[in-house]
Motif scaffolding. Structure first.
Motif, PDB file in Angstrom:
ATOM      1  N   LEU A  61      10.261   3.510  -8.146  1.00 61.58           N
ATOM      2  CA  LEU A  61      10.034   2.032  -7.469  1.00 61.58           C
ATOM      3  C   LEU A  61      10.844   0.886  -8.065  1.00 61.58           C
ATOM      4  N   LYS A  62      11.434   1.375  -9.462  1.00 61.50           N
ATOM      5  CA  LYS A  62      12.208   0.163 -10.059  1.00 61.50           C
ATOM      6  C   LYS A  62      13.445   0.141  -9.435  1.00 61.50           C
TER       7      LYS A  62
ATOM      8  N   HIS B 213       0.867  -1.240  -0.069  1.00 64.54           N
ATOM      9  CA  HIS B 213       0.204   0.079   0.153  1.00 64.54           C
ATOM     10  C   HIS B 213       0.984   1.078   0.041  1.00 64.54           C
ATOM     11  N   ILE B 214       1.902   1.031   0.722  1.00 67.27           N
ATOM     12  CA  ILE B 214       2.751   2.433   0.666  1.00 67.27           C
ATOM     13  C   ILE B 214       3.716   2.658  -0.465  1.00 67.27           C
ATOM     14  N   SER B 215       3.741   1.290  -1.378  1.00 62.81           N
ATOM     15  CA  SER B 215       4.505   1.528  -2.635  1.00 62.81           C
ATOM     16  C   SER B 215       3.602   2.351  -3.422  1.00 62.81           C
ATOM     17  N   ARG B 216       2.334   2.476  -3.247  1.00 63.42           N
ATOM     18  CA  ARG B 216       1.493   3.266  -4.134  1.00 63.42           C
ATOM     19  C   ARG B 216       1.847   4.785  -4.044  1.00 63.42           C
ATOM     20  N   GLN B 217       2.486   5.147  -2.989  1.00 61.88           N
ATOM     21  CA  GLN B 217       2.895   6.609  -2.845  1.00 61.88           C
ATOM     22  C   GLN B 217       4.294   7.055  -3.683  1.00 61.88           C
ATOM     23  N   ILE B 218       5.013   6.089  -4.255  1.00 62.19           N
ATOM     24  CA  ILE B 218       6.156   6.118  -4.795  1.00 62.19           C
ATOM     25  C   ILE B 218       5.981   5.943  -6.190  1.00 62.19           C
ATOM     26  N   PRO B 219       6.525   6.802  -7.230  1.00 59.96           N
ATOM     27  CA  PRO B 219       6.373   6.922  -8.762  1.00 59.96           C
ATOM     28  C   PRO B 219       7.060   5.728  -9.169  1.00 59.96           C
ATOM     29  N   ALA B 220       6.360   5.138 -10.261  1.00 61.16           N
ATOM     30  CA  ALA B 220       6.766   3.722 -10.864  1.00 61.16           C
ATOM     31  C   ALA B 220       8.101   3.902 -11.278  1.00 61.16           C
ATOM     32  N   ASP B 221       8.714   4.720 -11.759  1.00 59.76           N
ATOM     33  CA  ASP B 221      10.151   4.946 -12.309  1.00 59.76           C
ATOM     34  C   ASP B 221      10.935   4.902 -11.045  1.00 59.76           C
TER      35      ASP B 221
END
Length: 457
Positions: free
Chosen positions: A396-397, A386-394
């Protein structure tokens, strides 16, 4: 001029430029190999940027290439595509703010310049022709700085061999950078001593950093602390344990003495204990490392009484507790690791440091998995997702996000998340090949960050 002369970093940059100009002008030299000590690498990085400046005394024309090497033909073609992009950027950028006139470069790479059995020829011949087109003044060169990423030195140095065989005109040079701890280009430099010259910066960066730390009023406690801390870091780097302890004690004494005047000095105490703990990890003395991390946690807890800004003291607590939690995983004391990672996760979430919050929850999940508490592990990993959704996909890689997905796939997480939710989250970052990325995220090609916890475990 006085300011420039008093700046130890500028002095060393000037010295490096002087050495560069002597090296690149040597007759017959096609490649300059900068062979730096490990603590000189940052200066070498800065040197490339410095060459790009329009207000320096150096008149060379550097082109910095960052293409990744996979195979000879791919690399050559990627270099030329990168060159095209850089030329297009030069020609189309807004030059209104520049104080000097810059001309448009009416030149493009010729992809037909192929030579059988020499995959580097296409690149070198185009660079030769670009150097000729630029009609450079005497004493200046077109420089191709190959800041390449590769997995094995031998195939890439073979490409450099092809480049030498292809031939380079006097006005075109290649520069590569090496380091003493891992000299990739040692063999090829030895094989071609006339065409490859080795430039050793010799910048004495230990002394430079001490000089920088000493700049300012010697009676200023910040200057005194900076001097001691630089010596602490240098002692740690050189594996001088007794010196590290001596300079750490000096740092702490200065910080404690100034706490009453400024409560934020507590952060310097926390930093010193973290440095000492990490130093002991290098000696594999985890018991002593844990003792230092305990002192760091105590200092961080104390900051709650001293600092009114909750955001600041919770950040201190998160950092200190996260380090101690990591050391607990090394000793496989999972129940203590779970407690500390949970505290870190809560505080990182409060301070909106979502990358480290996600990592802390991931480690709560991993520690619970090791502790055979599958339900608690799934709950923590669900929070991490759920927290990862606060981080831009680029972004997160380049985090430990795939580690979150990997652990969820290993556990029975259906009570908290459906398989479709996990798949959707992974696909949003990696696309349809998400499973390959997740399964291979720890391999050498991966650039994940903030994974110190599991690396130590």
């Amino acid at each position: 001029m006085a300011g420039k002369e008093s700046n130890p970093i500028q002095q060393r940059m000037d010295l490096l430029v002087e050495k560069w100009e002597l090296a690149v002008a040597q007759p017959g030299v096609n490649i300059v190999r900068i062979y730096a000590e490990d603590n000189e690498k940052d200066m070498v990085d800065t040197f490339y940027t410095y060459l790009l400046g329009v207000d320096t005394t150096n008149n060379d024309i550097p082109i910095i290439f960052e293409s990744i090497y996979q195979d000879d033909d791919q690399y050559t073609n990627d270099l030329l595509k990168e060159l095209e992009d850089l030329l297009s950027l030069w020609n189309n950028s807004n030059k209104d703010q520049l104080t000097i006139k810059t001309d448009t470069i009416e030149w493009k790479p010729d992809y037909s310049l192929v030579k059988k059995d020499n995959p580097a020829y296409l690149f070198t011949e185009n660079m030769n022709r670009l150097a000729t087109y630029l009609n450079l003044m005497k004493g200046s060169y077109l420089v191709g700085a190959l800041r390449v990423s590769f997995t094995e030195a031998q195939p890439y140095t073979r490409w450099l061999h092809f480049a030498l065989e292809a031939g380079m005109i006097t006005k075109f040079k290649i520069v590569v950078d090496d380091c003493a701890s891992n000299p990739f280009y040692e063999k090829i430099a030895t094989k071609y001593p006339d065409q490859i010259t080795t430039l050793k910066p010799g910048l004495d960066m230990d002394n430079a950093m001490q000089q920088v730390a000493a700049m300012g009023n010697p009676n200023d406690p910040a200057v005194q602390y900076r001097q001691a801390y630089v010596k602490l870091m240098q002692a740690i780097e050189k594996r001088k344990e007794k010196d590290a302890e001596k300079y750490a004690a000096a740092c702490i004494e200065i910080a404690v003495r100034n706490l009453k005047k400024n409560a934020y000095w507590i952060g310097q105490i926390i930093a010193v204990y973290a440095a000492l703990a990490n130093d002991q990890v290098g000696y594999k003395n985890y018991k002593k490392a844990l003792a230092y991390s305990d002192l760091g946690v105590q200092a961080a807890r104390k900051s709650q009484e001293l600092i009114p800004d909750e955001y600041v003291y919770r950040k201190f607590i998160a950092q200190a507790v996260m380090l101690r939690a990591t050391l607990h995983t090394v000793q496989k004391v999972w129940e203590k690791a779970i407690v500390d990672f949970s505290v870190a996760a809560e505080n990182y979430t409060y301070t909106n440091d979502f990358i480290l919050a996600m990592e802390a929850y991931r480690m709560v999940g991993l520690s619970n998995k090791k502790y055979s508490n599958t339900e608690a592990a799934c709950k923590a990993l669900t929070t991490a997702l759920h927290i990862s959704r606060q981080i831009p996909a680029d972004t997160l890689k380049f985090t430990t996000f795939p580690g979150v997905i990997e652990l969820l796939l290993e556990l029975n997480h259906a009570k908290y998340l459906s398989h479709e939710e996990v798949k959707t989250a992974a696909q949003a970052v990696y696309g349809y090949d998400w499973m390959d990325e997740v399964l291979n995220w720890k391999t050498p090609h991966s650039k994940s960050i903030n994974n110190t916890s599991e690396a130590m475990a």
